[in-house]
Design an enzyme around this catalytic site. Structure first.
Site, PDB file in Angstrom:
ATOM      1  N   SER A 181      -8.374 -14.097 -28.702  1.00 16.68           N
ATOM      2  CA  SER A 181      -9.808 -13.769 -28.591  1.00 16.68           C
ATOM      3  C   SER A 181     -10.159 -12.289 -28.768  1.00 16.68           C
ATOM      4  CB  SER A 181     -10.361 -14.267 -27.253  1.00 16.68           C
ATOM      5  OG  SER A 181     -10.392 -15.659 -27.265  1.00 16.68           O
ATOM      6  N   ALA A 216      -4.366  -9.510 -26.246  1.00 18.72           N
ATOM      7  CA  ALA A 216      -4.744 -10.373 -25.111  1.00 18.72           C
ATOM      8  C   ALA A 216      -3.927 -10.040 -23.874  1.00 18.72           C
ATOM      9  CB  ALA A 216      -4.542 -11.836 -25.473  1.00 18.72           C
ATOM     10  N   ASN A 261       2.249 -11.783 -18.684  1.00 15.18           N
ATOM     11  CA  ASN A 261       0.786 -11.707 -18.757  1.00 15.18           C
ATOM     12  C   ASN A 261       0.181 -12.790 -17.838  1.00 15.18           C
ATOM     13  OD1 ASN A 261       1.457 -14.020 -20.159  1.00 15.18           O
ATOM     14  ND2 ASN A 261      -0.111 -13.717 -21.693  1.00 15.18           N
ATOM     15  N   PRO A 262      -1.157 -12.881 -17.748  1.00 11.29           N
ATOM     16  CA  PRO A 262      -1.772 -13.790 -16.761  1.00 11.29           C
ATOM     17  C   PRO A 262      -1.377 -15.265 -16.852  1.00 11.29           C
ATOM     18  CG  PRO A 262      -3.390 -12.236 -17.510  1.00 11.29           C
ATOM     19  CD  PRO A 262      -2.176 -11.995 -18.346  1.00 11.29           C
ATOM     20  N   CYS A 263      -1.232 -15.782 -18.039  1.00  9.87           N
ATOM     21  CA  CYS A 263      -0.928 -17.235 -18.076  1.00  9.87           C
ATOM     22  C   CYS A 263       0.567 -17.511 -18.185  1.00  9.87           C
ATOM     23  CB  CYS A 263      -1.724 -17.883 -19.192  1.00  9.87           C
ATOM     24  SG  CYS A 263      -3.494 -17.604 -18.996  1.00  9.87           S
ATOM     25  N   GLU A 305       2.933 -16.817 -20.461  1.00  3.26           N
ATOM     26  CA  GLU A 305       3.668 -17.093 -21.702  1.00  3.26           C
ATOM     27  C   GLU A 305       4.261 -15.834 -22.336  1.00  3.26           C
ATOM     28  OE1 GLU A 305       0.475 -17.174 -21.311  1.00  3.26           O
ATOM     29  OE2 GLU A 305      -0.627 -16.382 -23.026  1.00  3.26           O
ATOM     30  N   PRO A 333      -1.877 -20.518 -24.186  1.00  2.07           N
ATOM     31  CA  PRO A 333      -2.688 -21.668 -23.742  1.00  2.07           C
ATOM     32  C   PRO A 333      -3.793 -22.029 -24.742  1.00  2.07           C
ATOM     33  CG  PRO A 333      -2.969 -19.752 -22.248  1.00  2.07           C
ATOM     34  CD  PRO A 333      -1.943 -19.365 -23.269  1.00  2.07           C
ATOM     35  N   GLY A 384      -6.960 -21.408 -24.689  1.00  4.41           N
ATOM     36  CA  GLY A 384      -8.129 -21.942 -23.976  1.00  4.41           C
ATOM     37  C   GLY A 384      -9.389 -21.938 -24.824  1.00  4.41           C
ATOM     38  N   THR A 385      -9.715 -20.802 -25.425  1.00  4.12           N
ATOM     39  CA  THR A 385     -10.926 -20.728 -26.248  1.00  4.12           C
ATOM     40  C   THR A 385     -10.622 -21.044 -27.711  1.00  4.12           C
ATOM     41  OG1 THR A 385     -11.449 -18.833 -24.859  1.00  4.12           O
ATOM     42  CG2 THR A 385     -13.006 -19.364 -26.587  1.00  4.12           C
TER      43      THR A 385
END
Ligand code: ADP
Length: 570
Positions: free
Chosen positions: A72, A87, A269-271, A273, A418, A420-421
């Site tokens: 994104s 990201a 990172n946050p998710c 991966e 992920p 997500g968007t």
């Protein structure tokens, strides 16, 4: 352009360039042109006569066809003044007030630009230790995490994305038990995902039911012991109750640390991966697998030639992103350029299986996962090696574990995000997750309901001559096709949703992708509400034995406000 109304709405709300009045100044097509032009400029750094226009056209076509999308921030910021395209970031948190608050400031700058941050809090001295300069008492990692959380909360009010963090604590940190339960009050530390950093020594102690040492990071001294099983059970219980914390296997992340001379990998990172060294950032990008199928008389099969071409262009694209990126801090600029990590992955995997008629929870599904990711990884590495011939290897190549092999441009090439968007924009299932639900009810403005149905299922039911509103209502009510009467067995077998896939198959699929991924795989193992703690524990152990780098679980209904609901009218 094959973009859905839903995707257009997402892009218009958050991604298009706007003027001061907040009116979009570009179209969706214009967005892809802006990004393609900005990223193609990277070519000029290596060749003053490079045909940047031709590269821009190639990149534009790659995105506008939805064959591939970059993460994104690249879509939002490329070719615009901010120019921050990554990201994922990891920031160090050292054990001093200056360092802690520097990290908070740096995280705020990253969040403002749409990036997510991961931190290891393992270096902070435990709660109750003395503070030399003041003679006071340290408040410990969890109290500081609350400050990071509050800063994120304030920044997200003004940004384009919510601001996401990963918080990691080593299992041998003396405050580990407080960490494990610190989100059990669901109002706390809401802007963080948490993972316990697990060591192999700890897993060994769990299997032998032995105590293990707790180490004060400030002094390096052993300050106590816990029963490994008791701590493992505490992690499992908390995850069963709330979905958190997840776990990551630190030794495994470091076995794949490409440049160990630069220090240890302590966080992702946050998710989860993307494991990174302190101050590294990473650009992700995902190939839409549905667009890489071709129809044959025998049905849909993988279009390998197209896939290989997409992989090559995507690696070129992501390497250019590193060049044209405007980094939020000089340290991040330096670190990112010295390893040049990229994370190419896939999305729409579950949708691809539906088209091919292969169940997600089957050996055939797992074999396809391996075949595809093997291709992405090996062709991706080849493409990066070819880039190195022209552009040179990543600057720390001579210190890297690859130094005796063929020079390569990027220290890592593959990651499963992920999406997500991105998956909403591309109109496909997210990342490598199974389809969450095939039909759900959307509230419409005037108080009526509308059933939204997965298009692949709808086409299949129409083709079989059994599509009806009544049937769709039943699928909505039950949240799955598994027990709905009147659905032929060949359709039922293939159209499995996340809850039809048993936790073991979730882990097997994650492990299959991990085998061919440099970085890690974003994946949630879904459990039904009725699952027991022992079942959760079994999945944690299996993830360890099958070579996953970590695991995240979620038991349906275990959090009050969950994002996706099955079988419910929202
Ligand atoms: P997208 O589909 O928007 O490109 P993903 O869902 O694939 O993003 O997430 C990839 C990574 O992007 C995450 O692991 C995280 O590092 C970062 N990220 C995702 N959502 C956010 C957010 N709201 N704020 C900040 N960073 C985010």
């Amino acid at each position: 352009m094959p973009i859905s109304e839903n995707a257009k709405a997402v892009l218009e709300r958050r991604y298009l360039a706007r003027d001061e009045q907040g009116q979009p100044t570009e179209t969706v097509d214009g967005l892809f042109r802006r990004v393609a032009n900005a990223v193609a400029e990277g070519d000029r750094r290596f060749d003053s006569k490079a045909d940047v226009v031709a590269t821009a056209k190639e990149f534009y076509e790659l995105m506008v066809s939805l064959d591939f999308l970059p993460n994104s921030p690249t879509l939002m910021n490329a070719g615009r003044p901010l120019g921050q395209l990554s990201a994922c970031f990891v920031l160090p948190v050292a054990d001093s007030m200056e360092d802690i608050f520097d990290a908070i400031k740096n995280a705020a700058l990253i969040h403002k630009s749409g990036g997510g941050t991961g931190f290891s809090f393992s270096r902070l001295r435990p709660k109750g230790s003395t503070v030399n300069s003041t003679g006071g008492v340290a408040s410990g990692p969890i109290s500081f995490m609350k400050v990071f959380n509050a800063a994120t909360e304030a920044v997200k009010q003004g940004g384009t994305r919510r601001g996401a963090n990963m918080g990691i604590l080593r299992v041998d940190h003396p405050d580990i038990l407080e960490f494990i339960t610190c989100k059990n009050d669901t109002r706390e530390i809401t802007n963080f995902n948490l993972s316990v950093g697990i060591t192999e020594a700890f897993m060994e102690a769990v299997s032998q039911d032995k105590p293990y040492d707790l180490v004060d990071p400030a002094t390096g001294r052993v300050v106590g012991q816990h029963s490994a099983r008791a701590v493992f059970d505490a992690i499992v219980t908390s995850a069963w109750q709330t979905g958190e914390p997840g776990i990551i296997f630190l030794d495994r992340l470091n076995r794949d640390n490409v440049v160990p001379s630069q220090g240890e990998i302590e966080s992702t990172n946050p998710c989860g991966e993307q494991p990174l060294l302190p101050y590294e950032s990473c650009n992700l990008g995902s190939i839409n697998l549905v667009n890489h199928l071709m129809k044959t008389p025998a049905g849909w099969v993988l279009d390998r030639a197209k896939l290989e071409k997409t992989i090559r262009t995507a690696v070129h694209f992501l390497d250019n992103v590193i060049e044209v990126n405007q980094y939020p801090l000089p340290e991040i600029d330096r670190m990112t350029r010295s390893t040049r990590k990229i994370g190419l992955g896939v999305m729409g995997f579950a949708d691809m299986l539906l088209h091919m008629g292969v169940p997600y929870n089957s050996e055939e599904g797992v074999a396809l996962a391996e075949e595809i990711m093997d291709t992405v990884n090996s062709i991706g590495h080849q493409a990066s090696e070819e880039l190195a011939e022209i552009r040179g290897p990543f600057p720390l190549f001579d210190q890297s574990i690859y130094r005796d092999g063929r020079p390569i441009r990027n220290a890592t090439v593959t990651t499963i995000a992920p999406t997500g968007t991105l998956s909403i924009i591309a109109g496909v299932s997210s990342g490598v997750e199974p389809v969450f639900a095939y039909a759900y009810i959307r509230n419409v403005m005037d108080g009526t309901h509308l059933i939204e149905t997965n298009q692949i299922l709808k086409d299949r039911l129409v083709e079989a001559g059994i599509y009806s509103d009544e049937l769709m209502h039943k699928i909505v009510e039950q949240g799955s096709l598994a027990h709905v009467d009147g659905i032929p067995e060949d359709i039922r077998r293939v159209f499995v949703c996340a809850h039809d896939v048993s936790p073991i198959w979730h882990v097997k699929m994650q492990a299959a992708f991990q085998r061919y991924t440099d970085n890690a795989v974003s994946k949630t193992v879904n459990f039904p509400n009725s699952a027991t703690k022992e079942e959760v524990a079994e999945v944690y152990r299996l993830a360890f034995t099958l070579g996953c780098k970590g695991t995240t679980i979620y038991r349906d209904g275990s959090r009050n406000e969950q994002v996706l609901n099955i079988g419910k009218v929202n």
